[in-house]
Design a protein around this motif. Structure first.
Motif, PDB file in Angstrom:
ATOM      1  N   UNK A   1       7.593   8.889   1.431  1.00  0.00           N
ATOM      2  CA  UNK A   1       6.163   9.234   1.241  1.00  0.00           C
ATOM      3  C   UNK A   1       5.808   9.605  -0.232  1.00  0.00           C
ATOM      4  N   UNK A   2       7.115  10.656  -0.278  1.00  0.00           N
ATOM      5  CA  UNK A   2       6.764  11.603  -1.306  1.00  0.00           C
ATOM      6  C   UNK A   2       6.764  10.531  -2.984  1.00  0.00           C
ATOM      7  N   UNK A   3       7.450   9.686  -2.775  1.00  0.00           N
ATOM      8  CA  UNK A   3       8.225   8.899  -4.009  1.00  0.00           C
ATOM      9  C   UNK A   3       7.523   7.437  -4.110  1.00  0.00           C
ATOM     10  N   UNK A   4       7.505   6.450  -2.973  1.00  0.00           N
ATOM     11  CA  UNK A   4       7.183   5.346  -3.275  1.00  0.00           C
ATOM     12  C   UNK A   4       5.653   4.936  -3.240  1.00  0.00           C
ATOM     13  N   UNK A   5       5.135   4.346  -3.871  1.00  0.00           N
ATOM     14  CA  UNK A   5       3.223   4.175  -3.935  1.00  0.00           C
ATOM     15  C   UNK A   5       3.505   2.585  -3.956  1.00  0.00           C
ATOM     16  N   UNK A   6       1.730   1.860  -4.188  1.00  0.00           N
ATOM     17  CA  UNK A   6       1.646   0.871  -3.481  1.00  0.00           C
ATOM     18  C   UNK A   6       2.193   0.326  -4.641  1.00  0.00           C
TER      19      UNK A   6
ATOM     20  N   UNK B   1       0.474  -1.067  -0.125  1.00  0.00           N
ATOM     21  CA  UNK B   1       0.563   0.123   0.106  1.00  0.00           C
ATOM     22  C   UNK B   1       1.243   1.567  -0.074  1.00  0.00           C
ATOM     23  N   UNK B   2       0.561   2.044  -0.056  1.00  0.00           N
ATOM     24  CA  UNK B   2       1.208   4.022  -0.237  1.00  0.00           C
ATOM     25  C   UNK B   2       1.948   4.233   1.225  1.00  0.00           C
TER      26      UNK B   2
ATOM     27  N   UNK C   1       8.962   5.026 -12.141  1.00  0.00           N
ATOM     28  CA  UNK C   1       7.937   5.347 -11.706  1.00  0.00           C
ATOM     29  C   UNK C   1       6.480   5.365 -12.566  1.00  0.00           C
ATOM     30  N   UNK C   2       7.197   5.672 -14.109  1.00  0.00           N
ATOM     31  CA  UNK C   2       6.138   4.350 -15.094  1.00  0.00           C
ATOM     32  C   UNK C   2       6.276   3.139 -15.837  1.00  0.00           C
ATOM     33  N   UNK C   3       7.098   2.358 -14.540  1.00  0.00           N
ATOM     34  CA  UNK C   3       6.744   1.033 -15.320  1.00  0.00           C
ATOM     35  C   UNK C   3       5.634   0.222 -15.076  1.00  0.00           C
ATOM     36  N   UNK C   4       5.000   1.178 -14.670  1.00  0.00           N
ATOM     37  CA  UNK C   4       3.390  -0.332 -14.843  1.00  0.00           C
ATOM     38  C   UNK C   4       2.207   1.119 -15.236  1.00  0.00           C
ATOM     39  N   UNK C   5       1.429   0.591 -15.951  1.00  0.00           N
ATOM     40  CA  UNK C   5       0.941   1.491 -16.573  1.00  0.00           C
ATOM     41  C   UNK C   5      -0.127   2.737 -15.786  1.00  0.00           C
ATOM     42  N   UNK C   6      -0.688   2.057 -14.696  1.00  0.00           N
ATOM     43  CA  UNK C   6      -1.647   3.191 -13.847  1.00  0.00           C
ATOM     44  C   UNK C   6      -0.310   3.746 -12.432  1.00  0.00           C
ATOM     45  N   UNK C   7       0.791   4.357 -12.946  1.00  0.00           N
ATOM     46  CA  UNK C   7       1.615   4.320 -11.198  1.00  0.00           C
ATOM     47  C   UNK C   7       1.852   6.028 -12.065  1.00  0.00           C
TER      48      UNK C   7
ATOM     49  N   UNK D   1       9.552  13.887  10.873  1.00  0.00           N
ATOM     50  CA  UNK D   1       9.414  12.375  10.009  1.00  0.00           C
ATOM     51  C   UNK D   1       8.908  10.848  10.412  1.00  0.00           C
ATOM     52  N   UNK D   2       8.126  10.684  10.173  1.00  0.00           N
ATOM     53  CA  UNK D   2       8.109   8.901  10.408  1.00  0.00           C
ATOM     54  C   UNK D   2       6.985   8.408   9.223  1.00  0.00           C
ATOM     55  N   UNK D   3       7.537   7.211   8.405  1.00  0.00           N
ATOM     56  CA  UNK D   3       6.824   6.811   7.596  1.00  0.00           C
ATOM     57  C   UNK D   3       7.052   5.138   7.411  1.00  0.00           C
ATOM     58  N   UNK D   4       5.803   4.500   7.708  1.00  0.00           N
ATOM     59  CA  UNK D   4       5.882   3.247   7.669  1.00  0.00           C
ATOM     60  C   UNK D   4       4.945   3.027   6.251  1.00  0.00           C
TER      61      UNK D   4
END
Length: 163
Positions: free
Chosen positions: A62-67, A13-14, A106-112, A25-28
């Motif tokens: 948090x800014x650059x990683x996505x599900x 997940x994001x 980030x453009x590896x997938x069609x919906x990224x 700042x803390x990201x999980x």
């Protein structure tokens, strides 16, 4: 003594960005990491591993990683515990990351979403992450994948190898 963990997996997940009361700042996020074997039905199983990042690394993740994005995480294993509302002791095992590498653009997938990819960030790079990555990869809008497979063999001479 040694406590070192290296993982490669996909985010389930994001990332979730929060701030401590003192403003740190803390990201999980959770990585799905494939096991190196299949089960009796010949299906590959995965482990879902919690990852925590702090400070500048947390904001960058948090800014650059996505599900769904592939990432490598380096850090240490931490086990903590607390008593829940029912009075039971709960144990939490997580990786405290000090280095995160984005292993695909980030453009590896069609919906990224569009963003920076292929970069690596660690706790020691505070304040340098974006500008250093932009210099190395041509900026956040440079979507050219230098490792894209065009179907041709790669010609490497012995002179090109470092060993």
């Amino acid at each position: 003594m040694l406590n070192r963990v290296i993982l490669i997996g996909r985010l389930t997940r994001d990332p979730e960005l929060r701030y401590t009361p003192s403003g740190v700042a803390v990201t999980t996020f959770t990585l799905a990491v494939d096991r190196p074997f299949t089960n009796q039905q010949r299906e590959r199983e995965a482990d879902f591993i919690s990852v925590v990042t702090w400070r500048q690394l947390a904001e960058t993740c948090a800014n650059y990683l996505r599900k769904g994005r592939l990432a490598a995480v380096e850090g240490r294993l931490q086990v903590r515990n607390y008593d829940n509302n029912e009075g039971r002791r709960v144990y939490v095992t997580e990786v405290i990351a000090d280095n995160v590498r984005f292993l695909e653009s980030s453009n590896s997938g069609a919906n990224r979403e569009e963003g920076m990819g292929g970069g690596g960030y660690s706790q020691g790079q505070q304040g340098q992450g974006q500008s250093q990555s932009q210099q190395r990869y041509g900026g956040p809008r440079d979507n050219q994948d230098p490792f894209q497979d065009d179907g041709k063999p790669i010609d490497i001479s012995d002179d090109d190898l470092p060993f």
